[in-house]
Design an enzyme around this catalytic site. Structure first.
Site, PDB file in Angstrom:
ATOM      1  N   ASP A 241       0.813  -1.219   0.000  1.00  0.00           N
ATOM      2  CA  ASP A 241       0.000   0.000   0.000  1.00  0.00           C
ATOM      3  C   ASP A 241       0.847   1.270   0.000  1.00  0.00           C
ATOM      4  OD1 ASP A 241      -2.451   1.420   0.049  1.00  0.00           O
ATOM      5  OD2 ASP A 241      -3.294   0.052   1.522  1.00  0.00           O
TER       6      ASP A 241
ATOM      7  N   ASP B 268      -9.634   3.109  -3.225  1.00  0.00           N
ATOM      8  CA  ASP B 268     -10.449   1.961  -2.837  1.00  0.00           C
ATOM      9  C   ASP B 268     -11.828   1.991  -3.504  1.00  0.00           C
ATOM     10  OD1 ASP B 268      -8.461   1.071  -1.188  1.00  0.00           O
ATOM     11  OD2 ASP B 268      -9.430   1.670   0.678  1.00  0.00           O
TER      12      ASP B 268
END
Length: 184
Positions: A121, A181
């Protein structure tokens, strides 16, 4: 293809939830359709890295009492592969320890745990973003560390499509995100 724990479990993961999810993948027949990865996302971490140099990552001993290596062995015995999560920052998005500055020891630990996939990430990146070369260098360090282990670990970059990812990610990663996301 694979299944990731985040959208269903969030931070409420444990070795039991990951094993139950792997079994559900098999029971539903998804493994026969090409799903092979069970990816445990954020929150598998202990509160801190090992205090012993070189400070490898450590799993939460309450949530993963048998450790990640034992979980990996169980997932592999089911005929599946296992993925793990970290961030190219000082902390993960859920504020657990990240891999920035620890790429080599983290990659070695993932190899020792028989990890097959890394979702990497972009949280808490210490300002190392905003220009393609800066992001490239940060993500390339983990790419090299994974490669140096000799274990084939799928490298999935998750930098949210920032800094023209599509122009450089194909040279260092197997797959990459092109957006933030997805939320139901």
């Amino acid at each position: 293809m694979g299944w990731n724990s985040w959208n269903y479990w969030g931070c409420n993961i444990s070795q039991d939830t990951i094993l139950k999810s792997a079994q559900a993948l098999i029971d539903s027949g998804l493994d026969k359709l090409g799903y092979e990865y069970v990816i445990m996302d954020d929150c598998w971490h202990a509160p801190e890295r090992s205090p012993h140099p070189p400070h490898p990552p450590v799993a939460d001993p309450e949530r993963f009492p048998d450790g990640i290596k034992a979980l990996s062995e169980k997932i592999h015995a089911m005929g599946l592969k296992i993925g793990i999560y970290s961030s190219a920052g000082t902390m993960t998005c859920a504020r657990r320890f990240g891999s920035l500055g620890y790429e080599e020891i983290d990659a070695k630990t993932y190899k020792d745990w028989d990890i097959d996939y890394l979702k990497y990430d972009n949280c808490y990146n210490e300002g190392q973003a905003g220009y393609d070369l800066i992001s490239y260098n940060r993500y390339a360090k983990m790419s090299r560390a994974l490669s140096d282990t000799g274990r084939p670990i799928v490298y999935a970059m998750c930098n949210w499509g920032e800094d023209g990812t599509w122009n450089w990610a194909p040279t260092i990663a197997h797959l990459w995100r092109m957006s933030g996301d997805i939320i139901d």
